[in-house]
Design a protein around this motif. Structure first.
Motif, short mmCIF file in Angstrom:
data_model
loop_
_atom_site.label_atom_id
_atom_site.label_comp_id
_atom_site.label_asym_id
_atom_site.label_seq_id
_atom_site.Cartn_x
_atom_site.Cartn_y
_atom_site.Cartn_z
N ALA A 167 0.85 -1.21 0.00
CA ALA A 167 0.00 0.00 0.00
C ALA A 167 0.88 1.25 0.00
O ALA A 167 0.61 2.21 -0.73
N CYS A 168 1.97 1.20 0.76
CA CYS A 168 2.90 2.34 0.80
C CYS A 168 3.51 2.56 -0.58
O CYS A 168 3.56 3.69 -1.08
N LEU A 169 3.93 1.49 -1.23
CA LEU A 169 4.53 1.61 -2.57
C LEU A 169 3.50 2.20 -3.55
O LEU A 169 3.79 3.18 -4.25
N HIS A 170 2.29 1.63 -3.58
CA HIS A 170 1.27 2.09 -4.53
C HIS A 170 0.87 3.53 -4.23
O HIS A 170 0.63 4.33 -5.15
N GLN A 171 0.84 3.89 -2.95
CA GLN A 171 0.53 5.28 -2.59
C GLN A 171 1.62 6.22 -3.10
O GLN A 171 1.35 7.37 -3.46
N ASN A 172 2.87 5.70 -3.17
CA ASN A 172 3.98 6.51 -3.70
C ASN A 172 4.13 6.34 -5.20
O ASN A 172 5.19 6.62 -5.76
N VAL B 263 4.50 3.61 -6.99
CA VAL B 263 5.53 2.62 -7.35
C VAL B 263 4.89 1.24 -7.41
O VAL B 263 4.05 0.89 -6.57
N VAL B 264 5.26 0.45 -8.45
CA VAL B 264 4.87 -0.96 -8.49
C VAL B 264 6.14 -1.79 -8.37
O VAL B 264 7.18 -1.44 -8.94
N ILE C 50 7.43 -9.39 8.30
CA ILE C 50 7.97 -9.50 6.92
C ILE C 50 8.74 -8.24 6.54
O ILE C 50 8.56 -7.16 7.10
N ARG C 51 9.62 -8.41 5.57
CA ARG C 51 10.28 -7.29 4.90
C ARG C 51 10.22 -7.55 3.39
O ARG C 51 10.62 -8.63 2.94
N ILE C 52 9.68 -6.61 2.64
CA ILE C 52 9.65 -6.71 1.18
C ILE C 52 11.01 -6.25 0.64
O ILE C 52 11.53 -5.20 1.06
N VAL C 53 11.62 -7.07 -0.23
CA VAL C 53 12.95 -6.73 -0.76
C VAL C 53 12.96 -6.81 -2.30
O VAL C 53 11.99 -7.24 -2.90
N ASP C 54 14.10 -6.38 -2.87
CA ASP C 54 14.42 -6.45 -4.29
C ASP C 54 13.51 -5.60 -5.16
O ASP C 54 12.54 -6.06 -5.74
N PHE C 55 13.89 -4.34 -5.30
CA PHE C 55 13.15 -3.37 -6.10
C PHE C 55 13.84 -3.16 -7.45
O PHE C 55 13.67 -2.14 -8.10
N GLY C 56 14.58 -4.18 -7.86
CA GLY C 56 15.34 -4.09 -9.12
C GLY C 56 14.45 -4.02 -10.36
O GLY C 56 14.89 -3.52 -11.40
N LEU C 57 13.22 -4.51 -10.27
CA LEU C 57 12.30 -4.45 -11.42
C LEU C 57 11.22 -3.40 -11.21
O LEU C 57 10.34 -3.23 -12.06
N SER C 58 11.28 -2.67 -10.09
CA SER C 58 10.17 -1.76 -9.76
C SER C 58 10.12 -0.59 -10.74
O SER C 58 11.12 -0.24 -11.38
N ARG C 59 8.94 -0.03 -10.87
CA ARG C 59 8.74 1.11 -11.78
C ARG C 59 7.90 2.18 -11.10
O ARG C 59 7.05 1.85 -10.27
N ARG C 60 8.13 3.42 -11.47
CA ARG C 60 7.23 4.48 -11.01
C ARG C 60 6.01 4.49 -11.94
O ARG C 60 6.15 4.34 -13.15
#
Ligand SMILES: Cc1cnc(Nc2ccc(CC#N)cc2)nc1Nc1cc(C2CC2)[nH]n1
Length: 321
Positions: free
Chosen positions: A139-144, A146-147, A167-177
């Motif tokens: 939700a924080c990513l989508h609010q910012n 980011v996918v 939990i911790r979400i990791v690896d934003f190597g494929l993420s996009r704005r």
């Protein structure tokens, strides 16, 4: 600095040129390895604190990918206030690499518990708590805007495996704005977890992450990967046709609400899929998963969990690059 999305990447984090090894000692085995990155546990000399050092190659297949790495840093920075996205501590640069010093999640990948046999596998109550945390991080990513685009059990870590931590979400190597203006059509992610729109070369959006969360939840509850075929092509066909087994054989002892939650996400049309906000309000997640009294629960929630989830943006598509 323009990255492959044609988006200017400005980061706040200071990139240090002094040698990483002046300040950190590498310890133990490798934690993870990808095509262009390796992750090793390290200890900060001044504090004795454990971190995870992610060594990222700047040149890949003859191309300069420094701006993509700055995109990963920018995404981590945008989520620094969220407890369920791995924290970025420091950044170093050498002639060939950029080194991200990240929070160490000692419990490792939830993948290991997903495939564990009965006594170590997750209970449904465990999955409800973990799914809620994953959704609050997303939700924080989508609010910012980011996918993530690579949500899978290997990229969801635990602070502790026994007793089960957070939990911790990791690896934003494929993420996009995300960007409501143009569309992106590119193959990304890991076959078993990619959404149909990626295979059909349709626009990628925040709903693409929601499909992956549906697959993730299915795997955490059943230990089975819903679309996996013998070959990649069979997996892709299963995804495209949304061939999912919701039978009692697979979901024995699992609640109908859990099945309904997954079915709200494994929907071919991205516009019909539940958003992160709708998922956080699904009755399946309203179950009390705390062992404590209600008072302790309210106290622990106000301390450890972020404010009630922020509304996620409507379905948006992300820019071509
Ligand atoms: C105990 C441990 C065991 N296994 C992994 N696997 C793993 C999975 C995905 C990626 C891909 C990434 N990024 C890197 C390693 N990470 C661990 N701790 C980490 C790993 C980290 C940061 C994310 C690197 N903090 N704590």
């Amino acid at each position: 600095m323009m990255n492959r999305n044609g988006v200017v990447t400005k980061i706040r984090t200071r990139i240090r040129n002094d040698p990483f090894k002046n300040n950190y000692e590498l310890v133990g085995r490798e934690l993870g390895r990808g095509k262009f990155a390796v992750v090793k546990k390290c200890v900060e000399k001044t504090t004795g604190k454990e971190h995870a050092a992610k060594f990222l190659r700047k040149r890949r297949k003859g191309q300069d990918c420094r701006s993509d790495i700055l995109n990963e840093i920018a995404v981590l920075e945008s989520a620094e206030a969220n407890p369920y996205v791995v924290a970025l501590h420091e950044v170093y640069e050498t002639t060939t690499e950029i080194i991200l010093v990240l929070e160490c999640a000692a419990g490792g990948e939830i993948f290991n518990q997903c495939v564990a046999d009965n006594d170590e596998a997750f209970t449904e109550k465990d999955v409800i708590r973990l799914a809620r945390q994953i959704l609050m991080g997303v939700a924080c990513l989508h609010q910012n805007n980011v996918v993530h685009l690579d949500l899978k059990p290997q990229n969801i870590l635990l602070t502790s495996a026994q007793p089960l931590g957070d939990i911790r979400i990791v690896d934003f190597g494929l993420s996009r704005r995300v960007d409501s203006v143009t569309e992106v059509r590119e193959i990304l992610g890991t076959p078993e977890y990619v959404a149909p729109e990626i295979l059909d070369y349709e626009p990628i959006s925040t709903a693409t992450d929601m499909w992956s969360i549906g697959v993730l939840t299915y795997v955490m509850l059943t230990g089975e990967s819903p679309f996996q075929g013998e070959e990649k092509q069979e997996t892709f066909l299963n995804i495209s046709q949304v061939n999912v087994d919701y039978s009692q054989d697979v979901f024995q002892g699992i609640s109908d609400l859990a099945v309904d939650f997954i079915q709200s996400l494994l929907i071919k049309n991205p516009r019909k899929r539940a958003t992160v906000e709708q998922c956080l309000n699904h009755p399946w997640l309203m179950v009390n998963t705390h062992q404590h009294t209600v008072d302790e629960q309210e106290a622990s929630q106000s301390e450890s969990e972020p404010e009630s989830p922020v509304p996620s943006p409507e379905l948006v598509v992300i820019p071509s690059y």
